[in-house]
Design a protein around this motif. Structure first.
Motif, mmCIF file in Angstrom:
data_model
loop_
_atom_site.group_PDB
_atom_site.id
_atom_site.type_symbol
_atom_site.label_atom_id
_atom_site.label_comp_id
_atom_site.label_asym_id
_atom_site.label_seq_id
_atom_site.Cartn_x
_atom_site.Cartn_y
_atom_site.Cartn_z
ATOM 1 N N TYR A 293 -33.162 12.712 25.171
ATOM 2 C CA TYR A 293 -32.420 13.101 23.979
ATOM 3 C C TYR A 293 -31.191 13.907 24.370
ATOM 4 O O TYR A 293 -31.058 14.376 25.504
ATOM 5 C CB TYR A 293 -33.302 13.917 23.028
ATOM 6 N N PHE A 294 -30.276 14.080 23.415
ATOM 7 C CA PHE A 294 -29.064 14.870 23.626
ATOM 8 C C PHE A 294 -29.321 16.326 23.228
ATOM 9 O O PHE A 294 -29.845 16.602 22.150
ATOM 10 C CB PHE A 294 -27.907 14.316 22.801
ATOM 11 N N ASP A 295 -28.933 17.232 24.094
ATOM 12 C CA ASP A 295 -29.017 18.672 23.820
ATOM 13 C C ASP A 295 -27.721 19.273 24.342
ATOM 14 O O ASP A 295 -27.598 19.613 25.525
ATOM 15 C CB ASP A 295 -30.236 19.277 24.523
ATOM 16 N N LEU A 296 -26.734 19.393 23.456
ATOM 17 C CA LEU A 296 -25.363 19.676 23.865
ATOM 18 C C LEU A 296 -24.974 21.134 23.662
ATOM 19 O O LEU A 296 -25.330 21.755 22.653
ATOM 20 C CB LEU A 296 -24.385 18.808 23.068
ATOM 21 N N LEU A 297 -24.227 21.649 24.619
ATOM 22 C CA LEU A 297 -23.661 22.991 24.536
ATOM 23 C C LEU A 297 -22.160 22.833 24.299
ATOM 24 O O LEU A 297 -21.435 22.336 25.163
ATOM 25 C CB LEU A 297 -23.930 23.755 25.830
ATOM 26 N N LEU A 298 -21.696 23.241 23.114
ATOM 27 C CA LEU A 298 -20.298 23.085 22.733
ATOM 28 C C LEU A 298 -19.774 24.369 22.120
ATOM 29 O O LEU A 298 -20.504 25.084 21.425
ATOM 30 C CB LEU A 298 -20.141 21.958 21.703
ATOM 31 N N GLU A 299 -18.487 24.641 22.338
ATOM 32 C CA GLU A 299 -17.850 25.795 21.717
ATOM 33 C C GLU A 299 -17.503 25.465 20.264
ATOM 34 O O GLU A 299 -17.395 24.294 19.890
ATOM 35 C CB GLU A 299 -16.593 26.173 22.489
ATOM 36 N N PRO A 300 -17.324 26.496 19.426
ATOM 37 C CA PRO A 300 -16.976 26.261 18.022
ATOM 38 C C PRO A 300 -15.735 25.382 17.885
ATOM 39 O O PRO A 300 -14.758 25.528 18.626
ATOM 40 C CB PRO A 300 -16.712 27.672 17.475
ATOM 41 N N ASP A 301 -15.801 24.416 16.952
ATOM 42 C CA ASP A 301 -14.703 23.525 16.587
ATOM 43 C C ASP A 301 -14.354 22.505 17.673
ATOM 44 O O ASP A 301 -13.367 21.790 17.541
ATOM 45 C CB ASP A 301 -13.453 24.328 16.209
ATOM 46 N N LYS A 302 -15.149 22.415 18.744
ATOM 47 C CA LYS A 302 -14.895 21.443 19.801
ATOM 48 C C LYS A 302 -15.494 20.085 19.435
ATOM 49 O O LYS A 302 -16.469 19.993 18.693
ATOM 50 C CB LYS A 302 -15.477 21.914 21.136
ATOM 51 N N GLN A 303 -14.895 19.004 19.979
ATOM 52 C CA GLN A 303 -15.371 17.657 19.728
ATOM 53 C C GLN A 303 -15.825 16.999 21.023
ATOM 54 O O GLN A 303 -15.370 17.362 22.107
ATOM 55 C CB GLN A 303 -14.269 16.810 19.096
ATOM 56 N N GLN A 304 -16.728 16.035 20.895
ATOM 57 C CA GLN A 304 -17.220 15.309 22.058
ATOM 58 C C GLN A 304 -17.658 13.918 21.633
ATOM 59 O O GLN A 304 -18.169 13.715 20.523
ATOM 60 C CB GLN A 304 -18.395 16.057 22.696
ATOM 61 N N THR A 305 -17.473 12.958 22.534
ATOM 62 C CA THR A 305 -17.927 11.590 22.291
ATOM 63 C C THR A 305 -19.141 11.302 23.157
ATOM 64 O O THR A 305 -19.076 11.406 24.382
ATOM 65 C CB THR A 305 -16.817 10.571 22.601
ATOM 66 N N LEU A 306 -20.244 10.964 22.515
ATOM 67 C CA LEU A 306 -21.481 10.629 23.214
ATOM 68 C C LEU A 306 -21.567 9.125 23.415
ATOM 69 O O LEU A 306 -20.972 8.347 22.657
ATOM 70 C CB LEU A 306 -22.696 11.112 22.421
ATOM 71 N N GLU A 307 -22.349 8.706 24.415
ATOM 72 C CA GLU A 307 -22.506 7.292 24.717
ATOM 73 C C GLU A 307 -23.980 6.919 24.796
ATOM 74 O O GLU A 307 -24.782 7.632 25.410
ATOM 75 C CB GLU A 307 -21.818 6.936 26.037
ATOM 76 N N VAL A 308 -24.320 5.805 24.162
ATOM 77 C CA VAL A 308 -25.666 5.240 24.225
ATOM 78 C C VAL A 308 -25.531 3.761 24.568
ATOM 79 O O VAL A 308 -24.807 3.027 23.887
ATOM 80 C CB VAL A 308 -26.427 5.399 22.889
ATOM 81 N N GLU A 309 -26.207 3.334 25.623
ATOM 82 C CA GLU A 309 -26.131 1.936 26.028
ATOM 83 C C GLU A 309 -27.237 1.128 25.358
ATOM 84 O O GLU A 309 -28.417 1.465 25.471
ATOM 85 C CB GLU A 309 -26.260 1.801 27.544
ATOM 86 N N LEU A 310 -26.854 0.063 24.663
ATOM 87 C CA LEU A 310 -27.794 -0.876 24.056
ATOM 88 C C LEU A 310 -27.772 -2.176 24.854
ATOM 89 O O LEU A 310 -26.714 -2.609 25.307
ATOM 90 C CB LEU A 310 -27.432 -1.163 22.600
ATOM 91 N N GLU A 311 -28.926 -2.794 24.999
ATOM 92 C CA GLU A 311 -29.006 -4.095 25.670
ATOM 93 C C GLU A 311 -29.880 -5.035 24.862
ATOM 94 O O GLU A 311 -31.014 -4.700 24.504
ATOM 95 C CB GLU A 311 -29.572 -3.960 27.080
ATOM 96 N N ASN A 312 -29.350 -6.193 24.567
ATOM 97 C CA ASN A 312 -30.101 -7.235 23.872
ATOM 98 C C ASN A 312 -30.983 -7.963 24.894
ATOM 99 O O ASN A 312 -30.484 -8.557 25.844
ATOM 100 C CB ASN A 312 -29.126 -8.212 23.211
ATOM 101 N N LEU A 313 -32.276 -7.937 24.696
ATOM 102 C CA LEU A 313 -33.216 -8.539 25.640
ATOM 103 C C LEU A 313 -33.645 -9.937 25.241
ATOM 104 O O LEU A 313 -34.535 -10.516 25.857
ATOM 105 C CB LEU A 313 -34.455 -7.637 25.768
#
Length: 278
Positions: free
Chosen positions: A46-66
Motif C-alpha cells: 500500500y501507499f504510505d506517503l510523507l508530504l509537506e502541506p500543499d505539495k503534489q505527487q503522482t503515484l503509479e500503479v501497474e496493471l497487467e491484463n492476464l
C-alpha cells in the motif's frame, strides 16, 4: 427496551496499518503499486506517503491484463471506513462518513475513471495526490480500488436463462498520506446503544467512534449486556483483534444468542432496562 445504562473501560493499543505482499493477482489481471521514495514504510502493498502541506505527487500503479480478451478496469477512490466486523475497509461502501472526518481523501486525489487493457497489455496508471494546505498531525486514510467491468460468457449464458449473475473482480490498495510521523494519543468513544437486527437475528448495536487521525489496531473488546429488569438475561461478546480506521465509527453487534450453543438461535429481546459493561 426502554433504557440502557452503559459502563465502559477499554484498553487500546495504537500501531500502524498492517503490511502485506507487494503484488496482488486476480484471475484476470494483476495490480502492482510502484512505491515512491517518500514511502514511510517499505516493502508493503500500500501507499504510505510523507508530504509537506500543499505539495503534489503522482503515484503509479501497474496493471497487467492476464487474459486473451480486452479488459476494462474502473478506478475508484474512497475514504477508509470501519465495518461491522471491526475491520478497516478501503473499498467503496455505502457506510456513512464520520462527523470527525475533516479531510476526505477523495477531495485530494485525481485518477482516471476507467483503464482499457488490450490482451496481455501492461499499463501504468497515474494517480495525482495533493496534500491539504493546512498543517496537521496524523494520517488521512483511503483506498484506490480497481474493479473489473463487463460480463463473461458464463454470465451471458446465465442471463439468457433468466439467472442474474455477474462475475467481477476488484482489488483495493490502501492510500495513506501524512505530513509527519508524529503519533497521536489514542481515543475511543462510546455513542449510541440500540437494539437492531443483522440477517434476521437480534443484536445490541454498540456504536464506537475513533475521532482521531490515527489507526486503532489490536483493540481487545470484552462486553456483557445484563438485564436489570430480567436478571437472568446476559449476552456476551469477545474479540481481541478489532481495528478502526482514522475518523470513523461503526456499530459493534452483540448477539442476543447463546454463545455456547452449536446453533446460535436469536432470542427475543424483552422490554426492560439493560446494562452494558465493556
Amino acid at each position: 427496551m426502554n433504557k440502557i445504562k452503559a459502563i465502559i473501560a477499554i484498553i487500546i493499543a495504537l500501531v500502524l496499518v498492517r503490511g502485506g505482499e507487494v503484488q496482488a493477482k486476480t484471475m484476470d489481471y494483476s495490480v502492482n503499486p510502484i512505491l515512491p521514495e517518500n514511502q514511510v514504510k517499505k516493502g508493503v502493498s500500500y501507499f504510505d506517503l510523507l508530504l509537506e502541506p500543499d505539495k503534489q505527487q503522482t503515484l503509479e500503479v501497474e496493471l497487467e491484463n492476464l487474459t486473451e480478451k480486452k479488459q476494462t478496469i474502473k478506478v475508484l477512490i474512497s475514504s477508509a471506513v470501519t465495518n461491522a466486523s471491526g475491520v478497516v475497509d478501503y473499498s467503496p461502501t455505502n457506510l456513512p462518513l464520520d462527523a470527525s472526518l475533516k479531510y476526505n481523501i477523495k477531495d485530494y486525489t485525481q485518477a482516471p475513471k476507467v483503464v482499457n487493457l488490450a490482451a496481455h497489455e501492461r499499463q501504468v496508471v497515474k494517480i495525482k495526490v495533493k496534500m491539504p494546505q493546512t498543517p496537521f498531525d496524523g494520517v488521512i486514510a483511503g483506498g484506490i480500488t480497481f474493479q473489473q467491468e463487463g460480463q463473461t460468457e458464463a454470465d451471458n449464458q446465465a442471463a439468457a436463462k433468466g439467472i442474474s449473475v455477474k462475475n467481477t473482480y476488484s482489488y483495493s490498495i490502501a492510500l495513506l498520506i501524512r505530513q509527519n510521523e508524529k503519533e497521536l494519543p489514542a481515543q475511543l468513544k462510546l455513542h449510541t446503544i440500540k437494539a437492531g437486527q443483522i440477517n434476521g437475528r437480534n443484536v445490541i448495536n454498540v456504536n464506537l467512534q475513533n475521532p482521531e487521525m490515527a489507526y486503532l489496531n489490536t483493540v481487545n473488546v470484552e462486553a456483557t449486556v445484563r438485564g436489570l429488569t430480567h436478571k437472568e438475561v446476559a449476552y456476551t461478546y469477545s474479540n481481541p483483534m478489532l481495528q478502526m480506521a482514522p475518523n470513523t465509527n461503526f456499530n459493534l453487534p452483540i448477539p442476543t444468542s447463546n454463545q455456547n450453543a452449536a446453533t446460535r438461535v436469536s432470542e427475543p429481546l424483552q422490554a426492560g432496562k439493560y446494562e452494558l459493561e465493556m
